[in-house]
Motif scaffolding. Sequence first.
Motif, PDB file in Angstrom:
ATOM      1  N   ALA A  15       0.820  -1.220   0.000  1.00 52.57           N
ATOM      2  CA  ALA A  15       0.000   0.000   0.000  1.00 52.57           C
ATOM      3  C   ALA A  15       0.852   1.267   0.000  1.00 52.57           C
ATOM      4  O   ALA A  15       0.567   2.215  -0.739  1.00 52.57           O
ATOM      5  N   LEU A  16       1.886   1.302   0.807  1.00 50.15           N
ATOM      6  CA  LEU A  16       2.729   2.503   0.857  1.00 50.15           C
ATOM      7  C   LEU A  16       3.492   2.697  -0.449  1.00 50.15           C
ATOM      8  O   LEU A  16       3.579   3.815  -0.964  1.00 50.15           O
ATOM      9  N   GLU A  17       4.025   1.634  -1.005  1.00 49.86           N
ATOM     10  CA  GLU A  17       4.736   1.729  -2.291  1.00 49.86           C
ATOM     11  C   GLU A  17       3.798   2.238  -3.386  1.00 49.86           C
ATOM     12  O   GLU A  17       4.156   3.124  -4.157  1.00 49.86           O
ATOM     13  N   ALA A  18       2.590   1.703  -3.443  1.00 56.34           N
ATOM     14  CA  ALA A  18       1.620   2.128  -4.457  1.00 56.34           C
ATOM     15  C   ALA A  18       1.227   3.589  -4.248  1.00 56.34           C
ATOM     16  O   ALA A  18       1.238   4.385  -5.197  1.00 56.34           O
ATOM     17  N   HIS A  35      -0.416   4.306   8.771  1.00 55.20           N
ATOM     18  CA  HIS A  35      -0.842   3.762  10.061  1.00 55.20           C
ATOM     19  C   HIS A  35      -0.340   2.329  10.202  1.00 55.20           C
ATOM     20  O   HIS A  35      -0.487   1.515   9.290  1.00 55.20           O
ATOM     21  N   ARG A  36       0.241   2.053  11.341  1.00 50.58           N
ATOM     22  CA  ARG A  36       0.818   0.734  11.597  1.00 50.58           C
ATOM     23  C   ARG A  36      -0.147  -0.111  12.431  1.00 50.58           C
ATOM     24  O   ARG A  36      -0.923   0.421  13.223  1.00 50.58           O
ATOM     25  N   TYR A  41      -2.045  -9.522  12.726  1.00 46.61           N
ATOM     26  CA  TYR A  41      -3.263  -9.760  11.941  1.00 46.61           C
ATOM     27  C   TYR A  41      -2.914 -10.788  10.870  1.00 46.61           C
ATOM     28  O   TYR A  41      -1.738 -11.105  10.680  1.00 46.61           O
ATOM     29  N   PRO A  42      -3.933 -11.358  10.189  1.00 51.95           N
ATOM     30  CA  PRO A  42      -3.634 -12.465   9.267  1.00 51.95           C
ATOM     31  C   PRO A  42      -2.568 -12.167   8.221  1.00 51.95           C
ATOM     32  O   PRO A  42      -1.827 -13.066   7.836  1.00 51.95           O
ATOM     33  N   GLY A  47       3.030  -3.492  14.145  1.00 53.18           N
ATOM     34  CA  GLY A  47       4.037  -2.540  13.672  1.00 53.18           C
ATOM     35  C   GLY A  47       4.177  -2.464  12.164  1.00 53.18           C
ATOM     36  O   GLY A  47       4.749  -1.513  11.639  1.00 53.18           O
ATOM     37  N   ASP A  48       3.659  -3.463  11.430  1.00 54.84           N
ATOM     38  CA  ASP A  48       3.680  -3.400   9.959  1.00 54.84           C
ATOM     39  C   ASP A  48       2.734  -2.299   9.480  1.00 54.84           C
ATOM     40  O   ASP A  48       1.758  -1.959  10.155  1.00 54.84           O
TER      41      ASP A  48
END
Length: 159
Positions: A15-18, A35-36, A41-42, A47-48
């Motif tokens: 998402a950030l790259e796009a 937002h991290r 999560y799955p 932190g990701d």
Amino acid sequence: MLSKNTICLWYDGAALEAATFYASTFPDSAVKAVHRAPGDYPAGKQGDVLTVEFTVMGIPCLGLNGGPGIQHNQAFSFQVATDDQEETDRLWNAIIENGGSANVCGWCQDKWGLSWQITPRILSAAIIDPDPAAAKRAFEAMMTMGKIDISGIEAALRG
């Protein structure tokens, strides 16, 4: 998010790259916030990058790193009205040269699978021309194109 309506786009970790690519490519576009994840999560770990708030040509979007389960398709696309061949070429080439792929009739797909219609304004006007014969010629010319060639559409309009 301040907007009442926001387009949510699903990504597999990119998402950030796009959003950064869109912000550097399209006018009136920006990455607004990252937002991290507050927990695991799955599709990722605490932190990701979970979501990215961004705009594409003034349209509010939210990129969600939801994982590999959902793929983009042509049922949704951004249609970008261009003013001349230079702008058409610049945007089309930016998408294609950044790992995207060409399609037909002004459509292309970015490397994340999101579809774009790079559509010169003259094409939009030509296919609804009040002269049905001119509209048909322009439409038939468009059907033979990948990236739209404005001079080809103009020639078809003239007959």
